[in-house]
Motif scaffolding. Structure first.
Motif, mmCIF file in Angstrom:
data_model
loop_
_atom_site.group_PDB
_atom_site.id
_atom_site.type_symbol
_atom_site.label_atom_id
_atom_site.label_comp_id
_atom_site.label_asym_id
_atom_site.label_seq_id
_atom_site.Cartn_x
_atom_site.Cartn_y
_atom_site.Cartn_z
ATOM 1 N N PHE A 152 0.831 -1.203 0.000
ATOM 2 C CA PHE A 152 0.000 0.000 0.000
ATOM 3 C C PHE A 152 0.872 1.262 0.000
ATOM 4 C CE2 PHE A 152 -2.130 3.374 2.452
ATOM 5 C CZ PHE A 152 -3.229 3.598 1.636
ATOM 6 N N ILE A 153 1.877 1.296 0.880
ATOM 7 C CA ILE A 153 2.764 2.462 0.979
ATOM 8 C C ILE A 153 3.507 2.699 -0.334
ATOM 9 C CG2 ILE A 153 4.831 3.397 2.123
ATOM 10 C CD1 ILE A 153 2.369 3.469 3.917
ATOM 11 N N SER A 154 4.052 1.625 -0.923
ATOM 12 C CA SER A 154 4.798 1.834 -2.165
ATOM 13 C C SER A 154 3.916 2.251 -3.323
ATOM 14 C CB SER A 154 5.650 0.626 -2.538
ATOM 15 O OG SER A 154 5.049 -0.575 -2.289
ATOM 16 N N THR A 155 2.632 1.969 -3.255
ATOM 17 C CA THR A 155 1.705 2.416 -4.293
ATOM 18 C C THR A 155 1.259 3.859 -4.051
ATOM 19 O OG1 THR A 155 0.894 0.173 -4.598
ATOM 20 C CG2 THR A 155 -0.518 1.945 -5.405
ATOM 21 N N ILE A 156 0.960 4.175 -2.796
ATOM 22 C CA ILE A 156 0.390 5.485 -2.455
ATOM 23 C C ILE A 156 1.445 6.584 -2.337
ATOM 24 C CG2 ILE A 156 -0.880 6.740 -0.659
ATOM 25 C CD1 ILE A 156 -2.565 4.895 -2.466
ATOM 26 N N ALA A 157 2.646 6.266 -1.848
ATOM 27 C CA ALA A 157 3.664 7.302 -1.615
ATOM 28 C C ALA A 157 3.956 8.145 -2.860
ATOM 29 C CB ALA A 157 4.935 6.682 -1.055
ATOM 30 N N THR A 177 2.866 13.774 -5.388
ATOM 31 C CA THR A 177 2.355 14.706 -6.396
ATOM 32 C C THR A 177 1.401 15.720 -5.784
ATOM 33 O OG1 THR A 177 0.508 13.286 -7.047
ATOM 34 C CG2 THR A 177 2.575 12.992 -8.245
ATOM 35 N N VAL A 178 0.744 15.359 -4.687
ATOM 36 C CA VAL A 178 -0.172 16.277 -4.005
ATOM 37 C C VAL A 178 0.573 17.113 -2.972
ATOM 38 C CG1 VAL A 178 -2.203 16.418 -2.506
ATOM 39 C CG2 VAL A 178 -2.134 14.734 -4.344
ATOM 40 N N ILE A 179 1.355 16.446 -2.130
ATOM 41 C CA ILE A 179 2.064 17.113 -1.042
ATOM 42 C C ILE A 179 3.297 17.837 -1.553
ATOM 43 C CG2 ILE A 179 3.344 16.720 1.107
ATOM 44 C CD1 ILE A 179 1.532 14.249 1.531
ATOM 45 N N GLY A 180 3.931 17.258 -2.551
ATOM 46 C CA GLY A 180 5.203 17.783 -3.039
ATOM 47 C C GLY A 180 6.338 17.131 -2.274
ATOM 48 N N SER A 181 7.538 17.374 -2.709
ATOM 49 C CA SER A 181 8.687 16.850 -1.987
ATOM 50 C C SER A 181 9.812 17.865 -2.043
ATOM 51 C CB SER A 181 9.133 15.502 -2.543
ATOM 52 O OG SER A 181 9.695 15.642 -3.818
ATOM 53 N N GLU A 182 10.667 17.776 -1.038
ATOM 54 C CA GLU A 182 11.841 18.620 -0.957
ATOM 55 C C GLU A 182 13.017 17.691 -0.718
ATOM 56 O OE1 GLU A 182 11.032 22.606 1.052
ATOM 57 O OE2 GLU A 182 9.511 21.287 1.930
ATOM 58 N N THR A 183 14.199 18.248 -0.586
ATOM 59 C CA THR A 183 15.385 17.390 -0.478
ATOM 60 C C THR A 183 16.164 17.654 0.800
ATOM 61 O OG1 THR A 183 16.738 18.942 -1.730
ATOM 62 C CG2 THR A 183 15.624 17.193 -2.975
ATOM 63 N N LEU A 184 16.956 16.646 1.170
ATOM 64 C CA LEU A 184 17.847 16.720 2.325
ATOM 65 C C LEU A 184 19.129 15.983 1.967
ATOM 66 C CD1 LEU A 184 18.072 17.413 5.473
ATOM 67 C CD2 LEU A 184 17.554 14.991 5.795
ATOM 68 N N SER A 185 20.239 16.511 2.429
ATOM 69 C CA SER A 185 21.533 15.851 2.274
ATOM 70 C C SER A 185 22.211 15.875 3.637
ATOM 71 C CB SER A 185 22.388 16.580 1.245
ATOM 72 O OG SER A 185 23.693 16.042 1.227
ATOM 73 N N ILE A 186 22.687 14.722 4.094
ATOM 74 C CA ILE A 186 23.357 14.633 5.382
ATOM 75 C C ILE A 186 24.862 14.529 5.140
ATOM 76 C CG2 ILE A 186 23.640 13.267 7.493
ATOM 77 C CD1 ILE A 186 20.731 12.285 7.063
ATOM 78 N N ALA A 187 25.613 15.414 5.793
ATOM 79 C CA ALA A 187 27.077 15.425 5.724
ATOM 80 C C ALA A 187 27.588 15.441 4.285
ATOM 81 C CB ALA A 187 27.654 14.234 6.494
#
Length: 111
Positions: free
Chosen positions: A7-12, A17-27
């Motif tokens: 379910f998660i891999s289908t819905i995410a 596309t609705v929520i949008g996404s941003e990025t993060l980089s650690i170290a």
């Protein structure tokens, strides 16, 4: 995979596309896409003055996080991270079966 995992891999991807996404980089590592909550900014009293404080959480799918950051979770605690054009310090990482929550704080907070 489990029913919930399927379910998660289908819905995410649809949710992104609705929520949008941003990025993060650690170290300075691999840039990963996920979702931030709202940043919280405050000023704490400190001997004779104020200390600025900020915190924010970043949520990413466990599979994406693990592919980019394969080391032990503890290896990333205290490291600097870049997201939303600011530099943060990783204060906590909660790794679940489907999502990872990376807790970020101001860089003036000790590791």
């Amino acid at each position: 995979m489990s029913i919930l995992g399927d379910f998660i891999s289908t819905i995410a991807p649809l949710a992104r596309t609705v929520i949008g996404s941003e990025t993060l980089s650690i170290a300075g590592g691999t840039v990963i896409a996920g979702t931030y909550n709202e940043a919280r900014h405050s000023r704490d009293y400190e001997d004779g003055g104020f200390e600025r404080d900020a915190m924010m959480d970043f949520v990413v799918e466990t599979a994406l996080f693990s592919a980019a950051y394969a080391g032990a979770v503890a290896d990333y605690l205290g490291k600097t991270a870049t997201g939303r054009g600011d530099t943060w310090r990783v204060s906590s990482i909660s790794k679940g079966a489907f999502f990872v929550t990376v807790g970020l704080v101001s860089t003036n907070k000790s590791a």
